[in-house]
Design an enzyme around this catalytic site. Structure first.
Site, PDB file in Angstrom:
ATOM      1  CG  PHE A   1     102.287 -21.965  43.491  1.00 40.64           C
ATOM      2  CD1 PHE A   1     102.560 -21.339  44.701  1.00 40.64           C
ATOM      3  CD2 PHE A   1     101.280 -22.915  43.456  1.00 40.64           C
ATOM      4  CE1 PHE A   1     101.847 -21.653  45.857  1.00 40.64           C
ATOM      5  CE2 PHE A   1     100.563 -23.243  44.605  1.00 40.64           C
ATOM      6  CZ  PHE A   1     100.844 -22.603  45.800  1.00 40.64           C
TER       7      PHE A   1
ATOM      8  CG  ASP B   1     103.476 -28.465  39.475  1.00 42.23           C
ATOM      9  OD1 ASP B   1     102.332 -28.904  39.232  1.00 42.23           O
ATOM     10  OD2 ASP B   1     103.744 -27.800  40.499  1.00 42.23           O
TER      11      ASP B   1
ATOM     12  CE  LYS C   1      95.371 -25.428  41.810  1.00 41.08           C
ATOM     13  NZ  LYS C   1      96.819 -25.220  41.884  1.00 41.08           N
TER      14      LYS C   1
HETATM   15  C1  PLP Z   1      97.808 -25.372  42.954  1.00 45.36           C
HETATM   16  C2  PLP Z   1      99.164 -25.840  42.544  1.00 45.36           C
HETATM   17  C3  PLP Z   1      99.956 -26.629  43.394  1.00 45.36           C
HETATM   18  C4  PLP Z   1      99.558 -26.946  44.810  1.00 45.36           C
HETATM   19  O1  PLP Z   1      98.380 -27.659  44.898  1.00 45.36           O
HETATM   20  P1  PLP Z   1      97.632 -27.806  46.329  1.00 45.36           P
HETATM   21  O2  PLP Z   1      96.529 -28.763  46.033  1.00 45.36           O
HETATM   22  O3  PLP Z   1      97.177 -26.443  46.708  1.00 45.36           O
HETATM   23  O4  PLP Z   1      98.630 -28.339  47.279  1.00 45.36           O
HETATM   24  C5  PLP Z   1     101.156 -27.091  42.915  1.00 45.36           C
HETATM   25  N1  PLP Z   1     101.576 -26.778  41.677  1.00 45.36           N
HETATM   26  C6  PLP Z   1     100.856 -26.024  40.835  1.00 45.36           C
HETATM   27  C7  PLP Z   1     101.374 -25.733  39.461  1.00 45.36           C
HETATM   28  C8  PLP Z   1      99.627 -25.514  41.248  1.00 45.36           C
HETATM   29  O5  PLP Z   1      98.917 -24.724  40.427  1.00 45.36           O
END
Ligand code: PLP
Length: 390
Positions: free
Chosen positions: A129, A214, A243
């Site tokens: 994700f 990520d 986050k």
């Molecule tokens: C939540 C998340 C995203 C996306 O972040 P948003 O602030 O919702 O755009 C991208 N990568 C990872 C691993 C995430 O957990």
């Protein structure tokens, strides 16, 4: 009538009006223990006094100037991140998807500038994700996020997470980078083996690819280190963060080595709001708190205690819980019952959690969670699990 708020979320029917530390209070007066942290965002809990003070102080001075001018807060936050990581430089944005988007653009720009404009493809992992923009749903590769949004943005190849042979076999002349989460979050708290992460580094070096992590969910202390890749002793070339960085204030960052970022010159990328003084005042304070001596060691210690408690619950309720996963305060219960059923019952009993793929319930307490709150959370879980098992 169509809902005035676009109905893109399956929301629980509860609204909160106040928060303090690990607790939230709903508008109908109920108290909840928040083990979801707004999906790993409120790293210091709700209304941490130092974050409230930093935001209040900045709010009385200056909110926004745009990136046409120097923003001293960006310089301070970037310096802090650079000092503590592999990175030489940081770009600030407002969300995780934007942070990943910056990583992806940088990957293309780097190869374009170093004489390989045909290298643009990124190898990603199944179950990944990376956000909900057009490029990041393509990087995530999940059918449920892509459906109806054709054509899919070109340039992403998917291989099973953790399988190095499959990844190496997917490398072609157009491959530019490897993008993975050190621990897959939305995918169901699937931790990359440290050896796998180290081999990704070696493979990227062997083929001249950029390695992108990520760490939007895993970063800022969530796994007991400032960034999860530190556990494996490897560093990426480029990394997405968001986050936890703002503790609830929207902010993201793309960190990179000087080499990877060499073509990110004036005019190459931008954001109106990215890294504005409010966001930077909060992010700077989050980093100050998380980097205080002993803070991360305490996350690791309390994470181990929570993990031990969850393991005991799994042993006591094997019909409902198949497995406990994760590390630090990024934990998951792989369920035998529907994860959403368990979550709804936990909510009714006063405990907030987050769903993930692979039928997992994510347990993501704020990093400031205390022993007594861990015990309370485990009690609610135990009580709830006894209600659902015959
Ligand atoms: C939540 C998340 C995203 C996306 O972040 P948003 O602030 O919702 O755009 C991208 N990568 C990872 C691993 C995430 O957990």
């Amino acid at each position: 009538m169509f809902p005035v708020v676009m109905p893109t979320y399956a929301r629980a029917d509860v609204a909160f009006e106040r928060g303090e530390g690990a607790y939230l209070w709903s508008s109908d007066g109920r108290r909840f223990l928040d083990f979801g942290s707004g999906v790993a965002v409120t790293a210091l809990g709700h209304c941490h006094p130092r974050l409230v003070a930093a935001l209040r102080e900045q709010a009385g001075k200056l909110w926004h100037t745009s990136n046409m001018y120097r923003i001293p807060g960006q310089e301070r936050v970037a310096a802090k991140l650079v000092e503590r990581t592999f990175a030489d430089t940081a770009f600030f944005c407002n969300s995780g998807a934007e942070a990943v988007e910056c990583c992806l653009k940088m990957v293309r720009k780097y190869h374009d500038a170093t004489g390989n404009p045909g290298r643009y493809r990124v190898i990603c992992a199944t179950g990944a994700f990376h956000g909900r923009t057009l490029a990041t749903i393509a990087a995530g590769g999940q059918e449920k996020h892509l459906k109806g949004f054709d054509p899919v943005v070109d340039g992403f190849d998917h291989v099973p997470y953790g399988n190095l042979n499959a990844l190496r076999a997917a490398i072609g002349p157009e491959t530019a980078a490897i993008l993975v989460e050190p621990v897959q979050g939305e995918g169901g708290i699937v931790a990359g083996d440290p050896d796998y992460l180290r081999r990704l580094r070696a493979t990227a070096d062997e083929y001249g690819l950029l390695l992108v992590f990520d760490e939007v969910q895993t970063g800022i202390g969530r796994t007991g280190r400032l960034f999860a890749h530190e556990h494996a002793g490897v560093a990426p070339d480029v990394m997405a963060v968001a986050k936890g960085l703002g503790g609830g204030f929207p902010v993201g960052a793309c960190l990179a080595t000087a080499k990877a970022a060499q073509a990110m010159v004036a005019g190459s990328h931008g954001s109106t709001f990215g890294g504005n003084p409010l966001a930077m005042a909060v992010a700077e304070t989050v980093l100050e708190v998380v980097l205080e001596p002993g803070f991360l060691a305490e996350v690791e210690r309390i994470g181990t205690a929570l993990r031990a408690g969850l393991d005991r619950l799994q042993a006591a309720f094997p019909a409902a819980i198949e497995e406990v996963r994760g590390t630090g305060l990024m934990l998951g219960l792989k369920c035998r019952m529907a994860n959403t059923d368990l979550m709804a019952r936990l909510l009714a009993n006063g405990l907030l959690t987050v769903a993930a793929g692979d039928n997992v319930v994510r347990i993501l307490p704020p990093l400031i969670v205390r022993e007594a709150e861990i015990e309370e959370g485990l009690d609610i879980l135990s009580r709830t699990l006894s209600q659902v098992t015959p």
